[in-house]
Design a protein around this motif. Structure first.
Motif, mmCIF file in Angstrom:
data_model
loop_
_atom_site.group_PDB
_atom_site.id
_atom_site.type_symbol
_atom_site.label_atom_id
_atom_site.label_comp_id
_atom_site.label_asym_id
_atom_site.label_seq_id
_atom_site.Cartn_x
_atom_site.Cartn_y
_atom_site.Cartn_z
ATOM 1 N N ASP A 1 0.806 -1.221 0.000
ATOM 2 C CA ASP A 1 0.000 0.000 0.000
ATOM 3 C C ASP A 1 0.840 1.273 0.000
ATOM 4 O O ASP A 1 0.303 2.359 0.150
ATOM 5 C CB ASP A 1 -0.928 -0.005 1.226
ATOM 6 N N SER A 2 2.159 1.157 -0.141
ATOM 7 C CA SER A 2 2.992 2.357 -0.115
ATOM 8 C C SER A 2 4.365 2.030 -0.687
ATOM 9 O O SER A 2 4.713 0.869 -0.906
ATOM 10 C CB SER A 2 3.134 2.877 1.325
ATOM 11 N N GLY B 1 -2.772 2.445 -3.081
ATOM 12 C CA GLY B 1 -2.097 3.623 -2.568
ATOM 13 C C GLY B 1 -1.948 4.728 -3.591
ATOM 14 O O GLY B 1 -0.899 4.866 -4.221
#
Length: 457
Positions: free
Chosen positions: A264-265, A293
């Motif tokens: 997610d990042s 993300g």
């Protein structure tokens, strides 16, 4: 919250001038039929086509038009309408016709997305409702179609709920994304309402609330009723991946399968490659990698082109608001009254006169070649040309409509029929849209007549 309940009728959900114009039409005895055309003047920057959406919402709103005694009293209290006018308008119901392109149709500038033909008061009162119903879903469906094209067959999940401008908008986002080809939504109510597969994992809060990351993964594997996906980037993505692998191997012995990891990042390209190697080295080649993300079609396209080992993408913030193109130059204009052509001559806002049909020509292989905007009563161009607008309302009665899955399949066929250069995320070519000679002739005559009538000749 007190005072914010939506009315059961939608007569007041409009711009005031729609009602004041309608009141004036009534007092003047103007009750002939008018045709209003809804279209987009130009494409937003970075777009080579639009996907028409929101038609079902628009037709539902026509059916709900009206307001009660409370609405009548309020309108009178504003000082803008007489009571007799407000009472008459409250009794207005749509009795006209609507022709529209099917939802999911690829459209281009100046082409009518829909045309309303009805007594002028009814046609006028439909304006705000129609524009509001079509504008936002068309924006989202267009961006979603671009994401689908960029993903090249990889799964896409709608994460837009928490970033949309309201709950109703979130439902429209999920629906538009499904039409465009997304595989699921995180929005549970949208999944229930539209029959879309629901998808979700855990948030970082779940990981943070546990004693440590390994405990969080073990707890999730132990308590989850559905497919297990581990969110691995709360502290350090590769460290989290290794912890996830350890837990996945342990629970596999207990008959529990981990389906995916979610990133997610960070640098999703580099991290996905490293995570994939860790999984493969552990013999977990069947565990998929899912990324999210701040993604949109540009980021997805770059990752897919780089052959990052990512199997699916979650798209939320940027699709829920169509972030790079949040508005369309969409208009709803009168083009005919009492079978007399009507038009604007304003700079950059001129309109085409009369009721129209859009014809689209295909190659023998089914590929779109060109469109032609024609007068409605012109004969068919024949050959490989097909009309786009069809009756969806006759005499105020909504005709049978296709189901959502049918709309989804229809849209997929539309995208498959576009020239490939138009589907590319960085596309800049212009699709040819012409006006028929008859339309140009009638338009020139109407312009000349208007200029003489207004002393501009």
């Amino acid at each position: 919250m007190a005072g914010t309940t939506m009315p059961t009728g939608l007569g007041l959900v409009t711009d005031l001038y729609e009602l004041t114009m309608a009141a004036s039409y009534r007092q003047l005895g103007m009750d002939d039929r008018a045709t209003m055309s809804l279209f987009v003047r130009k494409l937003p920057e970075g777009r080579s086509f639009l996907v028409a959406a929101g038609l079902e919402r628009a037709l539902g709103r026509l059916e709900r038009f009206g307001f009660d005694e409370t609405g009548i009293d309020y309108l009178v209290s504003t000082g803008h309408l007489r009571r007799e006018d407000a009472e008459a308008l409250a009794g207005t119901r749509f009795t006209g016709d609507v022709r529209a392109v099917p939802e999911g149709t690829v459209v281009f500038p100046d082409e009518p997305i829909l045309e309303v033909d009805a007594p002028i008061i009814e046609a006028q009162l439909a304006e705000t409702l129609m524009l509001n119903a079509i504008h936002f879903p068309t924006l989202v469906a267009t961006k979603a179609a671009r994401c689908v094209a960029a993903a090249r067959g990889k799964d896409l999940v709608d994460f837009g709920l928490r970033r949309t401008p309201g709950i109703e908008a979130s439902l429209e986002v999920a629906r538009a994304c499904w039409i465009a080809g997304f595989t699921s939504t995180s929005n549970v109510e949208a999944a229930r309402m539209f029959g879309i597969p629901a998808s979700g994992t855990v948030a970082h809060a779940f990981i943070e609330a546990m004693p440590d990351e390994r405990s969080a993964f073990e707890a999730w594997a132990r308590t989850s009723a559905g497919p297990i996906t581990f969110l691995v980037d709360t502290y350090d993505t590769l460290h989290g991946t290794r912890r996830a692998v350890e837990v996945a191997l342990r629970v596999r012995e207990q008959g529990c399968t981990v389906a995916a990891l979610r990133l997610d990042s960070g640098d999703l390209d580099a991290l996905s490659r490293a995570a994939r190697k860790i999984l493969d080295d552990a013999g977990l080649r069947d565990v998929r990698i899912f990324a999210s993300g701040g993604l949109d079609e540009y980021a997805i396209d770059a990752l897919v082109r780089a052959e990052a080992p990512i199997d699916g993408f979650g798209v939320g913030t940027r699709i829920g608001m169509s972030a790079d193109a949040p508005v369309l130059d969409m208009a709803y204009k009168i083009v005919e009254y009492a079978r007399r052509p009507c038009l604007k001559l304003s700079s950059k806002k001129a309109t085409l006169v009369g009721r129209k049909q859009v014809w689209r020509r295909r190659t023998s292989e089914g590929r779109f070649v060109e469109d032609r905007i024609c007068v409605l009563d012109e004969p068919s161009p024949g050959g490989d040309w097909q009309p786009l607008l069809e009756h969806v309302v006759r005499g105020g009665r909504t005709l049978a409509r296709p189901g959502l899955d049918e709309v989804r399949r229809f849209h997929a066929a539309q995208i498959a029929s576009l020239p490939p250069a138009l589907v590319a995320v960085d596309a800049r070519p212009t699709y040819p849209v012409a006006q028929s000679s008859e339309l140009r002739t009638r338009h020139r005559a109407a312009v000349a007549d208007a200029r003489v009538r207004e002393g501009l000749a």
